[in-house]
Design a protein around this motif. Sequence first.
Motif: not given
Lengths: 274, 342
Positions: A158-159, A161-170, A172, A177
């Motif tokens: 989930a962390l 996934g959360a990072a992705r939805t916050l705009g971070a590419g793979p 980052r 994270v």
Amino acid sequence: MSRLFQVVLGAALVVAVAFLALPVLAIFLRVPPGDLIGQLGEERARDALLISLKTSLIAHAFILLVGTPAAYLLANRSFRGRAAVISLLELPMVLPPAVAGLGLFAAFGRSGLLGRQLDVLGLEIPFTQIAVVLAVCFVASPFYLRSALSAFEAVDAALLGAARTLGAGPFRVFRRVALPLALPVLGAGSTLAFARGLGEFGATIMFAGSLPGRTQTAPLAIYDAFDEDFDVALALGALLVVVSLALLLAVKLVPSWTRSSSPSTTLSAPSASR
Amino acid sequence: MDTLELSLDHTLRAFRLSVALELGRETLALVGPSGAGKSSVLRAIAGLLRPDRGRVAVGAKTWLDTSAGVDLPPERRAVGLVFQEYALFPHLDVRGNVAFGGRERVDELLERFRISHLGGARPGELSGGERQRVALARALARDPAVLLLDEPLSALDTLTRGVVRGELAELLAELRLPTLIVTHDFEDAAALADRVGVIVEGRILQLGAAAELLAAPADGFVASFTGANLLRGTARPGADGLTEVVLDSGGSAFSTDHAEGRVGLAVYPWEVALGRAESVDSAVNHVRGEVRSLVTLGNRVRVRVGPLTAEVTAASAERLALAEGEPVVASFKATATRLVSL
């Protein structure tokens, strides 16, 4: 009856501790510490230590650079044959060292599988320091891969996934994270792999030989000095005990220190026992 | 006007998820039991799950269109997703968590959610309510075009829950973003959303304002999910133009709805009155029984009598001296009942 059982348990523990500690203590008790340190100044001992340090560090750099992304990919993808790939990566951990040496020869030797290609490149690997590095990589990397895999698997998806939805590419997501959260367990695995590599003997002696000043690492020098100069062997042995103990303590202490500073970390217990 | 248009078709383990929705500047809640596919809808909108077939568009931007081969990665979808357990980064402090979504508005957001004083705290040191505020601030830091909330209240204890629910409702009204909430709690859905969709096994059974769902539940599942008592029975025409339902649990009840054959008779707890003796009033339905349980919720008391749950004021419960094991009569009007298919 229960009294007898307690006695049996106690006796078993005493036997185990005594048997495992005695050889280690014996190394230190035979020769006074001052003499031990003096012996390390011998050219042969010094060369062996430097070669050990150099090859271990180079091998370790490769293990971290290749092992970390490989384990990350493996932890986050499910594909057919994943279990088989993991087993294959773990195989060197249980492989007899002599077989590892034989395999490396068969792969990278002059008449080996890749012999001709390496010849074209002007590379001759057996009995060189490159061979030492390859042998260390082969036997030590599974220890790191195994720990790194469980470290990344323990990071809550989930962390990521959360990072992705916050705009971070793979990348980052990995850097900001996954890597920081896996770090304590990665550190433990890295230390274990380093310790295993430092002690490498069987595959190295077969594939790289034991040429003093060129491919003779500390464990090989101990074996060599065993017949001729027992005190040099003891001195090198004592040093390796100290280094090993330091590495073991590092594995045990680092994760607990990191955990106490971030109580809600999602990491599982460090896999120091693997 | 950025509208979220969504149509999804995806095979999950036990059933097929098939959902089509259109949201304007409003809050829509998908409510259903766990495992109904609610979270998968959110994941598909955010780009964390790729559906077999589907389309997700916000205003003029298409995020996903499987028939056209469009599938933007999550980081390129302007979406704010608040995870069920909030998924705060444990290794970053509050400020770091919020800044992860975007650095420009961090101070403003910390202020807005009254968490400025917690900027240096790790998520592990926060209470449930504080964590939720951090998660919302972080999701908004990205300036999302769509807000998605996965069970936003389920990680909170009952005490915090009521307060946070009120705050969240205010926030959503203020933001006026297309907002999709999934929850298993109809009360939460009714309190937070303009429209509520009841979803079961991947399908939306009924979609409408919460009041509409209560007034006319589409079927037995929706009725019981929205909190109604559901009595099963067989309907047949009765006296005075009413429908008589012969209940499986014994006796019959009357309804002003018309139906025949197997039905569910739905009646909400607040429509059920309690008395010590059968009263002479306009209620035609009476169920005699002993009080099986009493649960006080603030100024209300939920009382189980036979197959029914009644909700009465605490004052009434006291006046009637209700206690477990005491015989009571539960009454409800024929007009307060809805007959639904099972």
